[in-house]
Design a protein around this motif. Structure first.
Motif, PDB file in Angstrom:
ATOM      1  N   ASN A 587      92.478  23.201  90.703  1.00 19.81           N
ATOM      2  CA  ASN A 587      91.730  24.426  90.437  1.00 19.81           C
ATOM      3  C   ASN A 587      92.201  25.095  89.144  1.00 19.81           C
ATOM      4  O   ASN A 587      91.405  25.465  88.284  1.00 19.81           O
ATOM      5  CB  ASN A 587      91.905  25.382  91.621  1.00 19.81           C
ATOM      6  CG  ASN A 587      90.649  26.177  91.893  1.00 19.81           C
ATOM      7  OD1 ASN A 587      89.832  26.397  91.010  1.00 19.81           O
ATOM      8  ND2 ASN A 587      90.500  26.627  93.126  1.00 19.81           N
ATOM      9  N   GLY A 590      91.464  23.130  85.999  1.00 22.85           N
ATOM     10  CA  GLY A 590      90.074  23.337  85.640  1.00 22.85           C
ATOM     11  C   GLY A 590      89.898  24.598  84.811  1.00 22.85           C
ATOM     12  O   GLY A 590      89.159  24.624  83.816  1.00 22.85           O
ATOM     13  N   ASN A 591      90.606  25.676  85.190  1.00 22.99           N
ATOM     14  CA  ASN A 591      90.547  26.927  84.426  1.00 22.99           C
ATOM     15  C   ASN A 591      91.057  26.729  82.996  1.00 22.99           C
ATOM     16  O   ASN A 591      90.500  27.270  82.034  1.00 22.99           O
ATOM     17  CB  ASN A 591      91.381  28.006  85.114  1.00 22.99           C
ATOM     18  CG  ASN A 591      90.800  28.416  86.451  1.00 22.99           C
ATOM     19  OD1 ASN A 591      89.614  28.246  86.697  1.00 22.99           O
ATOM     20  ND2 ASN A 591      91.646  28.946  87.321  1.00 22.99           N
ATOM     21  N   ASN A 603      84.721  20.873  85.378  1.00 22.16           N
ATOM     22  CA  ASN A 603      83.835  20.611  86.511  1.00 22.16           C
ATOM     23  C   ASN A 603      84.413  19.518  87.410  1.00 22.16           C
ATOM     24  O   ASN A 603      84.373  19.612  88.646  1.00 22.16           O
ATOM     25  CB  ASN A 603      82.458  20.194  85.998  1.00 22.16           C
ATOM     26  CG  ASN A 603      81.463  20.023  87.129  1.00 22.16           C
ATOM     27  OD1 ASN A 603      81.146  20.975  87.846  1.00 22.16           O
ATOM     28  ND2 ASN A 603      80.971  18.805  87.305  1.00 22.16           N
ATOM     29  N   TYR A 606      87.315  21.049  89.547  1.00 20.10           N
ATOM     30  CA  TYR A 606      86.848  21.891  90.653  1.00 20.10           C
ATOM     31  C   TYR A 606      86.244  21.032  91.768  1.00 20.10           C
ATOM     32  O   TYR A 606      86.455  21.289  92.954  1.00 20.10           O
ATOM     33  CB  TYR A 606      85.811  22.905  90.160  1.00 20.10           C
ATOM     34  CG  TYR A 606      86.333  23.875  89.121  1.00 20.10           C
ATOM     35  CD1 TYR A 606      87.606  24.419  89.217  1.00 20.10           C
ATOM     36  CD2 TYR A 606      85.541  24.252  88.041  1.00 20.10           C
ATOM     37  CE1 TYR A 606      88.090  25.306  88.259  1.00 20.10           C
ATOM     38  CE2 TYR A 606      86.004  25.141  87.076  1.00 20.10           C
ATOM     39  CZ  TYR A 606      87.283  25.666  87.187  1.00 20.10           C
ATOM     40  OH  TYR A 606      87.756  26.542  86.256  1.00 20.10           O
ATOM     41  N   ALA A 619      87.358  27.176  94.235  1.00 16.25           N
ATOM     42  CA  ALA A 619      86.805  26.023  93.526  1.00 16.25           C
ATOM     43  C   ALA A 619      85.278  26.108  93.474  1.00 16.25           C
ATOM     44  O   ALA A 619      84.662  25.799  92.444  1.00 16.25           O
ATOM     45  CB  ALA A 619      87.257  24.734  94.198  1.00 16.25           C
ATOM     46  N   ASN A 622      84.402  28.886  90.847  1.00 23.06           N
ATOM     47  CA  ASN A 622      84.590  28.476  89.456  1.00 23.06           C
ATOM     48  C   ASN A 622      83.616  27.376  89.044  1.00 23.06           C
ATOM     49  O   ASN A 622      83.163  27.324  87.895  1.00 23.06           O
ATOM     50  CB  ASN A 622      86.034  28.033  89.235  1.00 23.06           C
ATOM     51  CG  ASN A 622      87.002  29.202  89.277  1.00 23.06           C
ATOM     52  OD1 ASN A 622      86.612  30.337  89.036  1.00 23.06           O
ATOM     53  ND2 ASN A 622      88.255  28.923  89.593  1.00 23.06           N
ATOM     54  N   ARG A 623      83.296  26.476  89.991  1.00 21.33           N
ATOM     55  CA  ARG A 623      82.310  25.437  89.664  1.00 21.33           C
ATOM     56  C   ARG A 623      80.933  26.063  89.435  1.00 21.33           C
ATOM     57  O   ARG A 623      80.135  25.571  88.637  1.00 21.33           O
ATOM     58  CB  ARG A 623      82.250  24.373  90.754  1.00 21.33           C
ATOM     59  CG  ARG A 623      81.480  23.132  90.309  1.00 21.33           C
ATOM     60  CD  ARG A 623      81.541  22.015  91.322  1.00 21.33           C
ATOM     61  NE  ARG A 623      80.805  22.340  92.543  1.00 21.33           N
ATOM     62  CZ  ARG A 623      80.638  21.501  93.555  1.00 21.33           C
ATOM     63  NH1 ARG A 623      81.193  20.283  93.507  1.00 21.33           N
ATOM     64  NH2 ARG A 623      79.970  21.853  94.639  1.00 21.33           N
ATOM     65  N   ASP A 639      76.750  27.189  94.915  1.00 21.23           N
ATOM     66  CA  ASP A 639      78.219  27.298  94.908  1.00 21.23           C
ATOM     67  C   ASP A 639      78.679  28.734  95.153  1.00 21.23           C
ATOM     68  O   ASP A 639      79.630  28.975  95.909  1.00 21.23           O
ATOM     69  CB  ASP A 639      78.774  26.793  93.570  1.00 21.23           C
ATOM     70  CG  ASP A 639      79.002  25.284  93.574  1.00 21.23           C
ATOM     71  OD1 ASP A 639      78.996  24.696  94.666  1.00 21.23           O
ATOM     72  OD2 ASP A 639      79.191  24.716  92.484  1.00 21.23           O
ATOM     73  N   ARG A 677      90.399  33.133  88.598  1.00 23.09           N
ATOM     74  CA  ARG A 677      91.481  32.163  88.512  1.00 23.09           C
ATOM     75  C   ARG A 677      92.505  32.409  89.607  1.00 23.09           C
ATOM     76  O   ARG A 677      92.830  33.560  89.901  1.00 23.09           O
ATOM     77  CB  ARG A 677      92.157  32.227  87.139  1.00 23.09           C
ATOM     78  CG  ARG A 677      91.188  31.909  86.012  1.00 23.09           C
ATOM     79  CD  ARG A 677      91.886  31.916  84.676  1.00 23.09           C
ATOM     80  NE  ARG A 677      90.917  31.627  83.641  1.00 23.09           N
ATOM     81  CZ  ARG A 677      90.196  32.552  83.027  1.00 23.09           C
ATOM     82  NH1 ARG A 677      90.356  33.827  83.359  1.00 23.09           N
ATOM     83  NH2 ARG A 677      89.322  32.214  82.106  1.00 23.09           N
TER      84      ARG A 677
END
Length: 686
Positions: A587, A590-591, A603, A606, A619, A622-623, A639, A677
């Protein structure tokens, strides 16, 4: 040599020890007449400047503490000065005229019990002072205990606590417990070493013979088997020594004060033996119950029937084997006793204890049950079965047994404590606090009960009361690193960041390899914006344990906080190599990818987090943001809706509102801009 560089005042008389990483010299002070000192020259294995900076701080901190100790206690070798030069570290120590204990512990010449008790007591009193300052000697052996010529007192010398972090020595193994060999030194590691010295003194063993003794450990338990038929040792003294040298530090004496207390009870061996014989006679004549000490509980009254001499002897042999850690041998003896007398409750009870020590909790439970069947008034059997049930995860059954033990012996603090632990597992917080409080009322000097009550109080947001519990532990034992650490966690929750920093630092000074304390202190430094100090703490953890995943993740969060996204990705990637299923790492990585504009990689991370745990709300959230940037509006709405539902179920009100707001923006054809985040959480460590 660079030794003359301290004002050119020290002249080498002779080299006492010449090792690759540490050299020791006997020197004289050119400015003073008849003054001799010991100088140690320490060389780090690393030339890394950052590492040397950290080592320098540790060296100065520990040396300053030792210098203060030597000034305040005349049986601790004085540290005169310390300094650094050319990436090397030097300490100047007092020279003690006298003879090392190796001159008193001579091969084939055992010391008398009274001499050994006196020796133990004198060194233990020094250790009490030492440990109260957060110092662990780490290098206790006969050569480092000097009988001072002037007053014949014992003096403790050659502290490796200063040099350990620099040279990482691995010697003195015959006196070193396993946890210290593995780099996890405890206060009772010193107690272990002193116990080995006591064995050498009682048996008249040389250093080489002590090494051989270490090879004669019980194959399964690791306990040292040292008593032999040629030398008779008072059973009470033997019991104290056995507990000093337990293989598992958790089963050992925790503090030097505890050993001193038990040694004081062995004031007159002959009187003790006479009293025991008198009690045995009374038991045979009247048939009343027999009480014997066992583990942390106490044997209560149980009916005995007359037994023949052979059976009693066999039973006693089993007890003796148990006391020296030979649990398999003890079981064999108790098996024979039970075969000849199937109604011997004490044999079942003792055999159950041996099975428990070997980790066979089912058999331990069965034996305790049989002891209860034979003697329903045996509180200790219920107590023992409660521990077996707890180890088997059967907490309700454990609570029932502890309760019965309490009914039979309402003054047993340990039964209340055990029941409190079991109740904690079942989330009966009120009952658990009540039990810990009762244990404390019965045994006011009970650090473990205060600790567990404090941790539970903090979880219940009773932070002021929790701090009071940790304060009490520190008053009982100022060297309890866990108490400082737990108080630091509580201070942090109270937003008392500087108070928390001090507590974490105290915990680290007591235990320089306390990883959790470094981790939380690093987080505190990071929150305060102290970039360098936080990085040093995370780096120190990884020097101690390069596979400690949380250190990589927390250092990555720290790096992310000041814009080092590539460094953060590097740390998260290392964490994922160690644990490919770490959701937090995916996670957060990904940030970091998102910050660098790598939407595809973000992507993927996540999506991997969601694949591992379909209930990972962050997740999904953020996705959703990534999908908006990829112009996948319907996928983003799906999402965010999933994230909102999960946030609501998990009680995350703010995050739930964030997700709802993003959905509303999308449905109104606007563009969301916010990315949530995962923040650096403070994890409680029991």
């Amino acid at each position: 040599m660079h030794i003359d560089s301290l004002d050119g005042r020290y002249r080498i008389i002779k080299i006492l020890n010449d090792r690759e990483k540490a050299k020791t010299y006997l020197v004289e002070d050119a400015n003073l007449s008849d003054s001799q000192f010991i100088v140690k020259q320490l060389r780090s294995a690393s030339n890394n400047s950052q590492t040397l900076t950290i080592l320098g701080r540790l060296f100065a901190s520990k040396a300053a503490t030792l210098k203060k100790l030597g000034q305040e206690h005349n049986q601790i070798q004085k540290l005169i000065a310390y300094f650094e030069e050319n990436e090397e570290f030097y300490i100047v120590q007092e020279f003690i005229p006298g003879n090392p204990l190796t001159d008193e512990i001579i091969q084939g010449q055992p010391l008398r019990e009274r001499q050994v008790i006196s020796l133990l007591s004198e060194i233990l009193e020094i250790l009490v002072i030492l440990h109260s300052y957060g110092v662990i000697h780490r290098h206790i052996k006969p050569a480092n205990i000097i009988r001072r010529e002037s007053d014949k007192k014992l003096v403790l010398v050659d502290f490796s606590t200063v040099s350990e972090d620099i040279t990482n020595p691995v010697d003195n193994l015959e006196y070193m417990p396993i946890e210290q060999v593995n780099g996890n030194v405890k206060y009772n590691s010193d107690v272990y070493a002193l116990g080995i010295i006591a064995i050498a003194a009682l048996l008249g063993l040389s250093g080489n013979e002590i090494s051989n003794l270490q090879n004669q450990k019980n194959r399964l338990t690791g306990e040292i088997v040292w008593r032999n038929k040629n030398i008779t040792v008072n059973s009470k003294l033997a019991k104290v020594i056995n507990k000093m040298v337990r293989f598992d530090y958790r089963k050992r004496y925790q503090y030097a004060t505890e050993v001193l207390d038990d040694l004081k009870k062995i004031a007159n061996v002959d009187d003790d033996r006479q009293k025991q014989n008198y009690k045995k006679l009374l038991l045979v004549l009247t048939g009343i119950a027999c009480c014997i000490a066992l583990g942390i509980g106490t044997w209560q009254l149980r009916l005995l029937k007359p037994v023949n001499d052979a059976q009693q002897k066999l039973y006693q042999e089993g007890v003796n084997k148990y006391d020296v850690g030979n649990y398999e041998g003890a079981i064999e003896d108790f098996n024979q006793v039970i075969q000849s007398d199937p109604k011997n409750a004490m044999a079942y009870n003792r055999r159950g204890d041996a099975y428990y020590r070997l980790g066979d909790y089912e058999q331990a439970k069965a034996d305790s049950s049989q002891a209860i069947l034979l003697n329903p008034q045996d509180a200790n059997a219920y107590f023992d079965r409660g521990f077996a049930f707890s180890e088997l995860g059967k907490y309700k059954e454990a609570i029932a047994d502890y309760t019965q033990a309490i009914k039979l012996n309402s003054q047993d603090a340990y039964a209340y404590y055990g029941r409190g632990l079991a109740r904690t597992q079942l989330k009966d917080n009120k009952g658990a606090i009540g039990d810990f409080s009762k244990a404390i009322a019965l045994k006011p000097q009970y650090p473990e009960a205060y600790l567990q009550r404090g941790i539970l109080r903090r979880r219940l947001r009773q932070r002021r009361e929790a701090i009071q519990d940790f304060d009490t532990i520190i008053k009982i034992n100022p060297s309890d690193a866990k108490a400082y650490y737990q108080r630091g966690l509580t201070q942090s929750l109270n937003q008392q960041k500087y108070a928390a920093l001090k507590d974490y630092t105290d915990a680290i000074n007591i235990n320089p390899k306390y990883i959790e304390a470094y981790l939380n202190r690093g987080d505190a430094y990071s929150d305060l914006g102290n970039k360098v100090e936080a990085t040093e703490d995370y780096n120190t953890i990884l020097q101690i344990d390069p596979k400690f995943i949380a250190a990589y993740i927390h250092r990555a969060i720290h790096r992310f906080s000041f814009g080092d996204y590539k460094g953060a990705i590097e740390d998260y990637t290392t964490a994922l190599k160690l644990n490919p299923n770490d959701i937090v790492a995916y996670n957060n990585r990904g940030n970091a990818y998102l910050e660098l504009g790598n939407k595809k990689a973000a992507n993927q991370d996540y999506s991997r987090a969601i694949a591992i745990n379909a209930n990972n709300a962050l997740a999904y959230y953020n996705r959703g943001v990534i999908r908006i940037k990829q112009k996948n509006k319907q996928g983003a709405i799906a999402d965010f809706k999933k994230a909102a539902k999960l946030f609501q179920q998990q009680g995350e009100k703010d995050s739930y509102q964030d997700a709802k707001r993003e959905i509303a923006i999308l449905e109104n054809n606007s563009t969301p801009t916010k990315v949530t985040r995962l923040k650096s959480g403070k994890t409680e460590k029991n």
